[in-house]
Design a protein around this motif. Sequence first.
Motif, PDB file in Angstrom:
ATOM      1  N   CYS A   1       0.829  -1.220   0.000  1.00 29.46           N
ATOM      2  CA  CYS A   1       0.000   0.000   0.000  1.00 29.46           C
ATOM      3  C   CYS A   1       0.854   1.257   0.000  1.00 29.46           C
ATOM      4  CB  CYS A   1      -0.940  -0.001   1.209  1.00 29.46           C
ATOM      5  SG  CYS A   1      -2.218  -1.289   1.153  1.00 29.46           S
TER       6      CYS A   1
ATOM      7  N   THR B   1       1.842   3.605  -6.816  1.00 30.83           N
ATOM      8  CA  THR B   1       1.343   4.932  -7.189  1.00 30.83           C
ATOM      9  C   THR B   1       1.506   5.183  -8.681  1.00 30.83           C
ATOM     10  OG1 THR B   1       2.009   5.748  -5.005  1.00 30.83           O
ATOM     11  CG2 THR B   1       1.508   7.396  -6.679  1.00 30.83           C
TER      12      THR B   1
ATOM     13  N   ASN C   1      -3.486   4.148  -1.205  1.00 32.46           N
ATOM     14  CA  ASN C   1      -2.056   4.347  -1.409  1.00 32.46           C
ATOM     15  C   ASN C   1      -1.603   5.710  -0.872  1.00 32.46           C
ATOM     16  OD1 ASN C   1       0.064   5.427  -3.888  1.00 32.46           O
ATOM     17  ND2 ASN C   1       0.599   3.583  -2.759  1.00 32.46           N
TER      18      ASN C   1
ATOM     19  N   CYS D   1       0.916   6.088   2.354  1.00 32.81           N
ATOM     20  CA  CYS D   1       2.190   6.811   2.196  1.00 32.81           C
ATOM     21  C   CYS D   1       2.286   7.964   3.187  1.00 32.81           C
ATOM     22  CB  CYS D   1       2.317   7.332   0.771  1.00 32.81           C
ATOM     23  SG  CYS D   1       2.609   6.054  -0.463  1.00 32.81           S
TER      24      CYS D   1
END
Length: 456
Positions: A16, A22, A84, A88
Amino acid sequence: MNKQKRSFINAIWDFCCSLKLTIVILILLAATSIIGTVIQQNKQPEEYIRIYGEATFRLFEKLNFFDMYHSWWFLALLTLFAINLTACSIKRLPRVLKVVKNPNLTPDESFYRSLSTLEEVVTKEKPETVRDKIAAFLKKEFAEPKITEEDGKIHLYSEKMAWARFGVYITHASILIIFIGAIIGNVFGFKAFVNIVEGTETSRVWKRGGAEPTPIDLGFTVRCEDFSMTYYEGSMRPKEYKSLITVIDNGEKVVIDRPVIVNDPLTYKGIVFYQSSYGPAGNPIFTIEATERASGEKQTYTLEQGKTARLPGGATVRVTNFAENFQNFGPAARIEVAKAGQAPRSFTVLKNFPQFDAQRGGDYIFSLASLEQRQYTGLQVAKDPGVWVVWIGCTLLVVGSIVAFFLSHRRVWVSIMPLEDGRSGIMMGGNAHRNQAAFEMAFDDMKDKLKKEINS
C-alpha cells in the motif's frame, strides 16, 4: 503463526505504501480516462450500435465503457489510489513531525561533515561574545535562533518555513477531499435533461444513461415563458438563443422571467439549468390573406401546415411547406390551390413582399401575413451537492502544490567551541529539504556577511 501473520500484514502495508503502486495506478487512471474521452458516455444504445456494431457494443457494455466513471473497476482504481495516498502519508508523517518538532539542537562534527554547506572560522573573540554577535546576526538575516549549551560548546539553531514540509500532505489530503466530493455528487446528485415548449411547464426532468431515461421529480415547477433567437447579420446562423424561465414553488412564483443563455445558467435549490438546445415544437401556424382579383375582396385564413381551407367559389388552399429565410428574402410559404377537375397549382409567397403574388395571375392574390413557429428549449439539468467539497479540495491542491514545489524548510546550525589558545572555533552549516542549489547560493552570501560581523 504470529510471525507469518505479521509478515503478511507487513507485506500488505509495504504494498500500500509502494511508490511503484502509485505510478502504476496513475498510468492506469490516465489510460482509462482516455477511453472515457474517446467513447462518448451515457448515450442511447441505438447510437452506440450504429457507431460500433452489435458485437463491439455488447463487449463495451460488459466492460462498462459507456458509463466508465461509474464502473466498479474505475471506482476500485480510485479507492486503491486513495488507500495508497493515505498509507504513504501515514508512513512518512511521523518522521517529518520528528524533524519539525525535535530538531538536532546539538550537532557534532560528523553531522556538519554530512552537510553540503559547511564553513569553519577561527576568531580571537570569546565564545560568549561570538554567541551574541551570531544570535543578533541570525535574527536579522535569517530567523531568531535557539541557543543550547552542552559540554562547554554553544550551539545555535535557526530555521524558516518548517511548515513547508507539510505541503505534500496538504496535496494528498486535497486529492482525497476531491474524491469525497465526487462521491457525494455521484450518490446524491444527477445529470438530466428536459425539453419545455414555449408557454408550457414541467416539474420533472429525465436522467441520462441507461436504456431508457429515468424521470426525476424536481419538487417545483419550471415554466418556459418565451424562447427567442438572434442571428448574425445577413445570415440565419444563430448568434444567441435565450429562454425566459419562471420557477414556481408551492404555487408561488419565486423566479420570474429569468433569462437563461449559454454560459449563464439558472440555479435554484442547488439544481442548475443550462441552456443546451432548441427546436421547433409542432406544426407552424400561418396567417394567409387571399384577395379576389376581380372584386378586391379580402379573406384571412389561419392554417396549420398541411391543413386546407375553402375559398369562395369552391377552391381549396393549403400550405405545403415553408422557409424561415427563403433565399435571403425572409419568411416564405409554399401554397397549393386546388380546383375541382383541375390539377393543383403550387407557388411561393413572401412575407416581406405582399404584392409578389400579384404577378402570377389567377383569381386570387395570396400573401403571407404571419408565420408563427413555437419552439422548445432544451435544458441540461444538474445537481451536484459535492461541488463545494470539490472546490475546497481544488483550492487545497493549488495551495499544497505551491508549498510543496516552491517553498522549502531551511535550517542553519552554528556551533561555537573554545580553543586551547583562548580563541573560539566556529562551525556553520545549513540545509534545505528542497531546492538545495538555491539555498547554497543564499548560504554562501550569508556566511560572508557573518564573517564580517564576527570580525568587526
